[in-house]
Design an enzyme around this catalytic site. Structure first.
Site, PDB file in Angstrom:
ATOM      1  N   ASP A 121      51.056  38.877  33.194  1.00  0.00           N
ATOM      2  CA  ASP A 121      52.174  39.623  33.765  1.00  0.00           C
ATOM      3  C   ASP A 121      53.304  38.737  34.269  1.00  0.00           C
ATOM      4  OD1 ASP A 121      50.725  38.569  35.929  1.00  0.00           O
ATOM      5  OD2 ASP A 121      51.493  40.126  37.266  1.00  0.00           O
ATOM      6  N   LYS A 173      47.117  26.898  29.210  1.00  0.00           N
ATOM      7  CA  LYS A 173      46.676  28.216  28.758  1.00  0.00           C
ATOM      8  C   LYS A 173      46.885  28.354  27.255  1.00  0.00           C
ATOM      9  CE  LYS A 173      47.566  30.746  33.077  1.00  0.00           C
ATOM     10  NZ  LYS A 173      48.234  31.918  33.684  1.00  0.00           N
ATOM     11  N   ASP A 192      45.148  36.452  32.372  1.00  0.00           N
ATOM     12  CA  ASP A 192      45.562  35.913  33.659  1.00  0.00           C
ATOM     13  C   ASP A 192      44.786  36.660  34.741  1.00  0.00           C
ATOM     14  OD1 ASP A 192      47.083  34.530  35.589  1.00  0.00           O
ATOM     15  OD2 ASP A 192      48.450  36.216  35.748  1.00  0.00           O
ATOM     16  N   LYS A 193      44.771  36.124  35.961  1.00  0.00           N
ATOM     17  CA  LYS A 193      44.067  36.798  37.045  1.00  0.00           C
ATOM     18  C   LYS A 193      45.029  37.521  37.983  1.00  0.00           C
ATOM     19  CE  LYS A 193      42.994  34.850  40.853  1.00  0.00           C
ATOM     20  NZ  LYS A 193      43.573  35.821  41.812  1.00  0.00           N
ATOM     21  N   LYS A 212      39.058  28.172  61.971  1.00  0.00           N
ATOM     22  CA  LYS A 212      38.592  29.116  60.962  1.00  0.00           C
ATOM     23  C   LYS A 212      38.480  28.363  59.646  1.00  0.00           C
ATOM     24  CE  LYS A 212      43.202  30.858  59.701  1.00  0.00           C
ATOM     25  NZ  LYS A 212      44.114  32.002  59.711  1.00  0.00           N
ATOM     26  N   ASP A 264      52.526  33.107  31.948  1.00  0.00           N
ATOM     27  CA  ASP A 264      51.638  33.567  30.874  1.00  0.00           C
ATOM     28  C   ASP A 264      52.344  33.636  29.520  1.00  0.00           C
ATOM     29  OD1 ASP A 264      49.594  34.073  32.818  1.00  0.00           O
ATOM     30  OD2 ASP A 264      50.658  35.912  33.353  1.00  0.00           O
ATOM     31  N   THR A 273      43.688  31.052  34.923  1.00  0.00           N
ATOM     32  CA  THR A 273      44.490  31.330  36.108  1.00  0.00           C
ATOM     33  C   THR A 273      44.957  30.048  36.763  1.00  0.00           C
ATOM     34  OG1 THR A 273      44.459  32.366  38.300  1.00  0.00           O
ATOM     35  CG2 THR A 273      42.384  31.463  37.501  1.00  0.00           C
TER      36      THR A 273
END
Length: 1286
Positions: A921, A901, A451-452, A618, A925, A732
């Site tokens: 985490d 995943k 995972d990221k 922006k 996951d 991710t």
């Protein structure tokens, strides 16, 4: 939903005085129209008469693919037997433990085999050994395994109890009652409060926020910590927190059945004769956390195992290591080997009895069961001997092997738990082996799926650097040398205490920016004023402290930076924004918010102050650069340099710009904007076109650079794991730009790579075409550029979308290679024919090899979007997808669901037969952690779901390299060495009976004492081999980390496989032959010097047993590389204990072999025989090992030799030693898909309006001086961030 009541499907059938009218059928029901007709009774409409339909009197026909729920009515809902909210992951109860555990254990082939042997040994006619020889080890194995299983299940019971006993407030008869989570049922109305976990999947009824809004954090589901907004129906929001009304709520919900789709929900609420459509925006899922919302109420739709969180968790699978699977195969082979020896001895026994034995019945009488006729008698004896030899030689099938393996794994788990170098002091968290059966698998990992968010990163955004009007801020310069000082933990941050609203945790180091703010630099003030105004952040006073709630951590970091520099965002209303600039309050009229989405990649606000209207915007730098006004060449070029510098450092960048607006032009634009906002068709497209009109001729103000902080040591860890031959994939839920940015930061992606592909096709054909171009490019690069560097061809993502090449890339391949087009991946047809063998074969590195080289310059990487991954995992494209990704050194999958995943992990497991590890985490996951061979959970910011589902838990990603390269490698090395020695000593012990059979008429007579047979594996040889399996190491932990290539043998199972097993068994058979024949030849017809006969059976057995123990001791001493106190005690202690236990058993207890060993030890013949036998056994072994280590030494042997001669080994240069530089930006700092702009301007998101007194406070815009046009205006390269040049 198939069966629907007419009350749900039809509105009132006509207007008064008119004909019956049927409203349009909802789109989601159109596909099920036919089935709906089958279960619906049609009513003919009567003209000129109003017909009223009451859904309470309609007949409802239930169907398996829909769910019907009545709020606050448990009796009604009970008939459908919906799952309750009780979670159970344990396997046993007190009553079922013993039978179920024994049933599981006897499903193991070895255990069942020894149970059958035990039964055979109870039959006196065929057993020459007492049943205790099998009963003791079998009971020991069963007991030890049962204790371990009981402990593991007790841990699961504790975890289940912790979750099920969480408290929830439920409405009972109009009153709130506090209950356990486990007691919540479908249809219950529950109350949740701020910062609480949602107990089940609920339909939101009301909340403390205006317009029924509430905010949730879905980190447990998708790993994202940015807030998401949910809104209940207006009709139910009116109930507020009136418990009486909520307790009387009797709405009927008809919705979809439980599924694992996190972003989809379809249903209908029928209440008070009205029907309301339900979608995902009205649902709160279990695992979410309520944020920035004081309270909310909801009715439970899915509970327990039916919740979407649990549906995505995947099934818990029994995990076995590859060594376990190999052992099962080998045990079957050993059984066949045993049967072949038994059959041989059976035939030989029959022949011997028929030819010889029948004449010696006076000395060896046949049993009464045996017929007197010679031929039939020989057959019956041979048949009985078959079982006898199966019992005598049963030790060749090692039941003690399983005991020893479990003990070794258990001890290795404690070594992991006790490793102080994997202890994280900040949280006080140590590494933990949550299972004791997979340790050696840690030394064979080939693929890591990570995972990221929260795993590679800290998920903390910090304002790092910026560029304002062409001036770069953020670097600390050494005044003496003029060089940039590298920041570290000891660097002193700036003091912002002059600002009463500063945040102590905010750190910035460049004093020049703070000085510019204090001296009133106009450009700097406008820069921070834009950051304080252009956003959708919501302010909140909590405990007297101003806090911000943002959709993304990026936006929060920018507003926080402005706050600390003295530009404090105070409050907002639907029509105004209030900020405080260096202590002075300024209020701006908010005229319009042009919100962010993934297509626009920018957001803008239009504000009025003192009669002056300005647009602040922006967004992604390439998007802003395309909309800049001309004549800004100098600022643009300098800012472009700073953008490249920031991107090269892995920072997330945003460009800031503004423009003044005229009142009349804005009024005309606002009129057309309102018309587009009310359009019934193509509203979004019309709004985007309106936004494009006004977001032009912008004046560049500067850029920001935000750092998504990696966890400590992540790049070094990834570099070392890659050098160890492990391929790392990142899976991710974040968007593509963020994932790519982190890929560069942690050096999964580098400029040295030949190509980085981006697969982002929406349709099946698009994805297939992109994959084809990837394969084509890989073949070209591998064929004509075997050492392609940064000047290689472009990535498939840009090629597929027609992106422009970056100036730094070479357009064509030199030498004799075809000219490769960086846009289309095609080469000139006149350069090389299509039927070229060189092309088809793929050159020296064929594309079919599927294995990337270790050279960085030849590496490929691929980035796959979640919607494209759906097609990639389809059976039609699966093989092509694998052809591409298996040739890539790094793979990043973004915007993937938890189930995707797991599917990716399963794909690699199935196609490559590779050992996989998944690390994460969060609850999102869990599915991939369960799917992989090894699951590692990180104790992070997103709860403990991943840890609870994992096999191993660590506190930081950097500890993974120690877990694999040290503990994993050691565990695999130790287990393989243990197995080789174990099989050797077992065959050396057991096959002695086979050689003795030739000299005892194949009568199943044993060589050794029965007690020696019983305790040989349990006592005499168990401790030395256990010490070997627990403490052995070929190199130190520091050397293992310094030289990651030491990990490589585990990938191909070099240390233990079928070949190594055969070598060990042949060595054991040779040893048994020498052990038996030399003593037999010595003592046959032997006499002592005093004339006593030495050729008795018991003396021979004692001699062979003693030399066997000496041989085992010598052999394991040779195998031991790392000597500890325990090794010395166990090895030499076991040799001593043999003599002690033998004398104790024979003399104290009165064993049958009393005096035999004493007689042997007093004779010189024994010592001569022992020395001769050991020389014959050891010389070939030592010679072979010396020759092999001299001719083909392993890396570990070379390193040990260097250490022995005190020659320091040069550490290999890892990729982490150099910084990954990028010439092009890969991400921009927006971590959400769409903003809160419409909610803000509509007022729905507002809790209250700002104080009216603020309207009169001063504050105005300062006009910026125009920038003189340069002679030649440089233009930033146009890029599409979806297909950015990597």
């Amino acid at each position: 939903m198939c069966a629907r009541s007419e009350a749900v499907e039809l509105e009132v059938l006509g207007a008064e005085g008119g004909e019956a009218r049927v409203p349009p059928r909802p789109l989601r029901l159109s596909l099920l129209e036919l089935l709906g007709k089958l279960v619906r009774r049609e009513q003919p409409a009567q003209p000129h008469r109003r017909t009223r339909h009451n859904h309470r009197f309609r007949t409802f026909v239930s169907c398996e693919n829909e769910r019907r729920i009545k709020a606050n009515d448990r009796e009604y809902n009970a008939q459908f037997r919906y799952a309750n909210n009780y979670i159970k992951t344990s396997k046993y109860s007190i009553i079922t433990f013993l039978p179920l555990n024994l049933l599981e254990q006897f499903q193991r082939l070895a255990n069942f085999y020894f149970l059958c042997l035990l039964v055979l040994q109870l039959i006196p006619a065929i057993s020459s050994l007492t049943p205790i020889t099998t009963a003791i080890p079998l009971i020991g194995v069963l007991a030890l395994t049962a204790v371990k299983d009981a402990y593991d299940d007790f841990q699961r019971h504790q975890n289940d109890s912790q979750v099920n006993h969480r408290r929830a407030k439920t409405l009972r008869n109009g009153k709130l009652v506090e209950e356990k989570w486990a007691s919540v049922q479908v249809g219950d109305v529950i109350r949740m409060e701020n910062d609480q976990f949602v107990a089940a999947d609920i339909l939101l009824l009301s909340s403390s926020e205006p317009n029924g809004l509430c905010y949730i954090e879905t980190a447990e589901l998708d790993g994202e910590t940015n807030l998401k907004c949910r809104q209940c129906l207006v009709e139910t929001a009116e109930m507020g927190q009136d418990d009486a009304q909520l307790g009387a709520f009797d709405g009927v919900i008809i919705c979809e059945t439980p599924n694992n789709l996190l972003n989809k929900f379809e249903g209908t609420l029928s209440w008070r004769d009205k029907h309301h459509s339900l979608d995902n925006d009205k649902i709160l899922l279990r695992g979410c956390v309520l944020r920035n919302t004081t309270w909310c109420y909801g009715v439970v739709v899915f509970a327990g195992k039916d919740t979407k969180l649990m549906q995505n968790s995947g099934k818990t699978k029994f995990k076995r290591t590859s060594i376990d699977r190999l052992l099962n195969f080998l045990i079957i082979g050993i059984v066949f080997f045993l049967l072949s020896m038994c059959v041989f001895c059976t035939v030989a026994c029959g022949v011997w009895e028929w030819l010889v034995g029948r004449y010696f019945q006076a000395y060896l009488p046949w049993d009464t069961l045996v017929p007197a006729e010679p031929a039939s008698g020989a057959v019956v004896i041979a048949f009985l001997v078959l079982f006898s030899y199966a019992i005598v030689m049963n030790t060749v099938v090692p039941i003690s092997l399983y005991v020893s393996v479990e003990v070794i794994r258990f001890a290795q788990s404690f070594l992991i738990n006790w490793d102080e170098k994997m202890y994280y002091e900040k949280t006080g968290t140590a590494a933990k082996a949550r299972t004791t059966t997979l340790n050696e698998e840690l030394g064979q990992i080939q693929y890591i799926f990570s995972d990221k968010t929260g795993t590679l990163t800290q998920n903390i955004m910090t304002f790092n650097k910026c560029s304002i009007a062409g001036v770069c801020y953020g670097d600390v310069i050494d005044e003496t040398t003029g060089e940039t000082i590298e920041l570290n933990e000891n660097s002193e941050p700036l003091d912002f205490s002059f600002n009463p609203e500063y945040e102590p945790e905010f750190k910035f180091f460049d004093s020049t920016l703070l000085e510019a703010v204090k001296r009133g630099d106009q450009d700097v003030h406008e820069f921070f004023r834009l950051l304080a105004l252009c956003h959708t952040v919501m302010p909140e006073q909590k405990n007297g402290r101003l806090e911000y709630q943002a959709q993304s951590p990026d936006e929060a970091a920018l507003v926080s930076a402005a706050r600390n520099f003295g530009f404090v965002f105070r409050e907002r209303s639907p029509n105004s924004i209030t900020i405080e600039v260096m202590g002075n309050t300024e209020e701006y009229d908010l005229l319009c918010i042009l919100d962010f989405n993934n297509v626009r990649k920018r957001m803008s606000v239009i504000l009025r102050k003192d009669g002056e209207i300005r647009l602040y915007t922006k967004g992604a730098d390439n998007v802003i650069y395309d909309r800049l006004k001309a004549n800004q060449g100098d600022v643009k070029s300098k800012t472009q340099e700073h953008l490249n510098k920031f991107a090269g450092e892995g920072l997330r960048t945003l460009a800031l710009a503004w423009r003044p607006l005229e009142e009349r032009g804005f009024a005309e634009w606002k009129r057309r904007h309102q018309a587009a906002a009310l359009a019934l068709h193509d509203r979004d497209e019309q709004l985007d076109a309106i936004y494009e009109e006004i977001e032009t001729d912008l004046l560049l103000m500067g850029v920001t650079a935000i750092e998504d902080k990696l966890q400590d040591g992540v790049p070094e860890t990834i570099a070392n794991l890659s050098m160890a031959g492990i391929k790392i994939w990142v899976l991710t839920g974040d968007k593509q730009e963020t994932a790519i940015n982190i890929g560069y930061s942690c050096q999964l992606l580098t400029d040295d790579m030949a190509e980085v592909f981006v697969i982002d096709g929406v349709s099946h054909d698009d994805v297939e075409r992109q994959l084809g171009k990837c394969l084509e490019s890989i073949r070209v690069v591998n064929t004509f550029l075997p050492h392609a560097g940064p000047s290689g061809v472009k990535g498939a993502g840009e090629a597929a979308n027609g992106a422009r090449p970056s100036p730094g890339r070479a357009a064509n391949v030199k030498l004799n290679a075809p000219a490769v087009s960086v846009v289309t991946f095609r080469w000139e047809h006149n350069t090389i024919p299509h039927h070229s063998n060189e092309y088809m074969s793929g050159g020296p590195q064929s594309a079919d090899s599927h294995e990337p080289t270790n050279d960085d310059s030849n590496g490929f990487a691929i980035v796959v979007n979640g919607h494209s991954l759906v097609h990639c995992l389809h059976p039609k494209l699966e093989d092509r997808f694998l052809d591409v990704v298996l040739q890539c050194r790094s793979v990043i999958c973004c915007r993937v669901t938890p189930l995707q995943k797991a599917m990716v992990v399963e794909l690699i497991k199935k196609s490559r037969k590779a050992v996989t590890l998944a690390i994460g985490d969060g609850a999102n996951d869990v599915s991939m952690i369960k799917a992989a061979h090894i699951g590692v959970g990180i104790s992070g910011q997103e709860g403990m779901q991943a840890v609870l589902a994992s096999d191993y838990s660590i506190a930081q990603f950097r500890f993974l390299q120690r877990l694999l390269l040290v503990h994993g490698r050691w565990s695999y090395y130790r287990m393989c060495k243990f197995l080789r020695y174990f099989f050797y000593k077992n065959f050396a012990f057991t096959v002695c009976h086979f050689w003795f059979a030739f000299f005892c008429g194949f009568s199943a007579q044993t060589v050794f004492d029965e007690m020696f047979i019983s305790v040989y594996n349990l006592f005499y040889t168990s401790l030395p081999v256990l010490a070997l399996g627990v403490f052995e190491q070929d190199v130190s932990d520091a050397t293992s980390l310094q030289f990651p290539k030491l990990y490589a043998p585990g990938h191909t199972s070099q240390l233990f496989n079928k070949t190594e097993f055969i070598k060990s068994t042949l060595h054991g058979c040779f040893t048994s032959l020498v052990l038996f024949l030399i003593p037999y030849g010595t003592y046959k017809d032997g006499l002592a010097p005093d004339g006593k006969i030495l050729s008795d059976h018991m003396l021979l057995g004692s001699v062979v047993a003693t030399i066997l123990i000496i041989d085992n001791t010598t052999q394991i001493a040779l195998d031991t590389t790392y000597w500890t106190v325990f090794n010395h005690i166990t090895i030499w202690g076991s040799l001593v204990s043999y003599f002690v236990l033998d004398y104790f058993y024979n003399y104290a207890i009165g064993g049958p072999y009393v005096g035999s060993l004493t007689v042997a030890l007093t004779q010189p013949t024994f010592w001569f025989t022992a020395v001769l036998t050991m020389i014959i056994l050891m010389v070939p072994v030592v010679s072979w090992r010396l020759a092999w280590s001299w001719a083909r030494p392993t890396l570990a042997e070379r390193l040990r030799a260097r250490q022995r001669w005190r020659a320091p080994a040069a550490a290999p240069r890892t990729p982490s030693a150099r910084r990954a530089r990028r010439s092009v930006r890969s991400g921009y700092a927006f971590a959400h898909q769409e903003g809160f702009g419409r909610l803000i301007t509509s007022g729905k998101i507002m809790r209250r309006l700002p104080h009216a007194a603020l309207a009169s406070l001063p504050g105005k815009f300062h006009a910026r001086p125009p920038t003189p046009p340069p002679p030649h205006e440089p233009r930033a390269p146009t890029q599409n961030l979806d297909t950015v040049d990597l």
